[in-house]
Write an enzyme that holds these catalytic residues in place. Structure first.
Site, PDB file in Angstrom:
ATOM      1  N   HIS A 158     -46.894 -35.419   5.811  1.00  0.00           N
ATOM      2  CA  HIS A 158     -46.217 -36.442   4.963  1.00  0.00           C
ATOM      3  C   HIS A 158     -44.789 -36.609   5.590  1.00  0.00           C
ATOM      4  CE1 HIS A 158     -45.872 -32.851   2.884  1.00  0.00           C
ATOM      5  NE2 HIS A 158     -45.291 -33.356   1.830  1.00  0.00           N
TER       6      HIS A 158
ATOM      7  N   LYS B  23     -47.761 -28.432  11.449  1.00  0.00           N
ATOM      8  CA  LYS B  23     -47.590 -29.298  10.226  1.00  0.00           C
ATOM      9  C   LYS B  23     -46.786 -30.443  10.231  1.00  0.00           C
ATOM     10  CE  LYS B  23     -45.805 -28.863   5.794  1.00  0.00           C
ATOM     11  NZ  LYS B  23     -45.003 -28.001   4.549  1.00  0.00           N
TER      12      LYS B  23
ATOM     13  N   LYS C 299     -37.502 -27.525   2.748  1.00  0.00           N
ATOM     14  CA  LYS C 299     -37.483 -29.042   3.402  1.00  0.00           C
ATOM     15  C   LYS C 299     -36.012 -29.079   4.186  1.00  0.00           C
ATOM     16  CE  LYS C 299     -38.668 -31.573  -1.045  1.00  0.00           C
ATOM     17  NZ  LYS C 299     -37.963 -32.536  -1.885  1.00  0.00           N
TER      18      LYS C 299
ATOM     19  N   GLY D   8     -44.964 -24.387  -1.417  1.00  0.00           N
ATOM     20  CA  GLY D   8     -45.530 -25.121  -2.256  1.00  0.00           C
ATOM     21  C   GLY D   8     -47.053 -25.135  -2.292  1.00  0.00           C
TER      22      GLY D   8
ATOM     23  N   ASP E 141     -38.185 -37.201  -1.458  1.00  0.00           N
ATOM     24  CA  ASP E 141     -38.930 -36.990  -2.776  1.00  0.00           C
ATOM     25  C   ASP E 141     -40.142 -36.714  -2.449  1.00  0.00           C
ATOM     26  OD1 ASP E 141     -38.325 -35.989  -5.654  1.00  0.00           O
ATOM     27  OD2 ASP E 141     -39.832 -37.555  -6.088  1.00  0.00           O
ATOM     28  N   SER E 142     -40.992 -35.753  -2.694  1.00  0.00           N
ATOM     29  CA  SER E 142     -42.288 -35.612  -2.362  1.00  0.00           C
ATOM     30  C   SER E 142     -43.231 -34.892  -3.300  1.00  0.00           C
ATOM     31  CB  SER E 142     -42.426 -34.838  -0.897  1.00  0.00           C
ATOM     32  OG  SER E 142     -41.407 -33.577  -1.018  1.00  0.00           O
TER      33      SER E 142
HETATM   34  P1  IMP Z   1     -39.289 -32.503  -5.174  1.00  0.00           P
HETATM   35  O1  IMP Z   1     -39.434 -33.420  -3.846  1.00  0.00           O
HETATM   36  O2  IMP Z   1     -37.931 -31.512  -4.669  1.00  0.00           O
HETATM   37  O3  IMP Z   1     -39.249 -32.978  -6.368  1.00  0.00           O
HETATM   38  O4  IMP Z   1     -40.281 -31.312  -4.943  1.00  0.00           O
HETATM   39  C1  IMP Z   1     -41.461 -31.525  -4.312  1.00  0.00           C
HETATM   40  C2  IMP Z   1     -42.540 -30.461  -4.739  1.00  0.00           C
HETATM   41  O5  IMP Z   1     -43.993 -30.944  -3.951  1.00  0.00           O
HETATM   42  C3  IMP Z   1     -42.381 -29.217  -3.797  1.00  0.00           C
HETATM   43  O6  IMP Z   1     -41.617 -28.205  -4.872  1.00  0.00           O
HETATM   44  C4  IMP Z   1     -43.657 -28.582  -3.713  1.00  0.00           C
HETATM   45  O7  IMP Z   1     -44.317 -28.040  -4.933  1.00  0.00           O
HETATM   46  C5  IMP Z   1     -44.554 -30.187  -3.626  1.00  0.00           C
HETATM   47  N1  IMP Z   1     -44.374 -30.437  -1.966  1.00  0.00           N
HETATM   48  C6  IMP Z   1     -43.605 -31.452  -1.398  1.00  0.00           C
HETATM   49  N2  IMP Z   1     -44.025 -31.108  -0.095  1.00  0.00           N
HETATM   50  C7  IMP Z   1     -44.746 -30.136   0.098  1.00  0.00           C
HETATM   51  C8  IMP Z   1     -45.180 -29.699   1.128  1.00  0.00           C
HETATM   52  O8  IMP Z   1     -44.810 -30.210   2.568  1.00  0.00           O
HETATM   53  N3  IMP Z   1     -46.204 -28.453   1.115  1.00  0.00           N
HETATM   54  C9  IMP Z   1     -46.403 -28.174  -0.212  1.00  0.00           C
HETATM   55  N4  IMP Z   1     -45.708 -28.528  -1.043  1.00  0.00           N
HETATM   56  C10 IMP Z   1     -45.121 -29.729  -0.916  1.00  0.00           C
END
Ligand code: IMP
Length: 192
Positions: A180, A175, A14, A153, A69-70
């Site tokens: 997003h 990408k 990130k 991810g 947060d994603s």
């Molecule tokens: P958090 O926002 O740190 O709770 O975790 C987000 C999780 O969503 C990541 O660990 C990935 O598993 C997934 N994720 C979020 N953004 C992406 C992306 O750009 N590509 C692939 N997986 C994503």
């Protein structure tokens, strides 16, 4: 506006994408600021969690704090894994394990029209005098097997029809242009 920002995350992927998408800002990591905390992500929405992370890191540093947060929402699974994307299937799984779990759950759903999903990103940016929020979404179709080595991810199983590639088969620039996170961060940059 001060250009130094602290990224309220320990996720190196990130941070890399933040830096690529916001090249005009000096983005420092929690590690560089000497902060070793994991903010509990117990919100029901991406927006709630992003706000919680940004506010916590701002309160500790008084440096403008940027949090994302994603996650992945799969329509056929009622929006799963959603806010649980990072820990889907339990703490024991890694990225490959979680993508395998998604493919397992999607077994028997073979029609691409029913394999739709979206990546969602909520951004919160907390500064001394104002808090900003932004959201970005990209729609795709889940593949039947992982494809591509880039990204992180769920990227290897997230196929974007317009690009005819998974997000793991894209370069970072490709990408970021459609993702997003790219969309949400560009929206934030317009507000600043
Ligand atoms: P958090 O926002 O740190 O709770 O975790 C987000 C999780 O969503 C990541 O660990 C990935 O598993 C997934 N994720 C979020 N953004 C992406 C992306 O750009 N590509 C692939 N997986 C994503």
């Amino acid at each position: 506006m001060e250009k130094r920002i602290i990224a309220a995350t320990k996720n190196k992927n990130k941070v890399r994408e933040f830096k690529e998408i916001l090249p005009d800002y000096d983005i420092i990591t929690q590690e560089e600021a000497g902060i070793d905390v994991d903010v509990v992500e117990d919100g029901k929405t991406f927006a709630e969690n992003a706000m919680k992370k940004a506010q916590a890191i701002f309160d500790m540093t008084h440096i403008p704090a940027l949090a994302d947060d994603s996650g992945l929402e799969i329509f056929a699974l009622g929006g799963e894994p959603g806010v649980y994307s990072a820990r889907y299937g339990g703490e024991g799984l890694d990225d490959a394990g979680r993508t395998a779990l998604v493919l397992e759950k999607m077994k028997g759903i073979d029609d691409d029209a029913l394999r739709g999903a979206q990546f969602v990103c909520a951004i919160a940016f907390v500064t001394e005098d104002k808090t900003y929020t932004a959201q970005g979404i990209v729609e795709g179709i889940l593949t039947h097997e992982p494809r591509g080595e880039n990204g992180f991810g769920y990227d290897p199983i997230f196929y974007v029809p317009e690009a005819e590639k998974t997000t793991a088969e894209m370069t970072s620039a490709e990408k970021n242009a459609i993702s997003h996170r790219g969309r949400a961060l560009r929206n934030l940059a317009e507000q600043l």
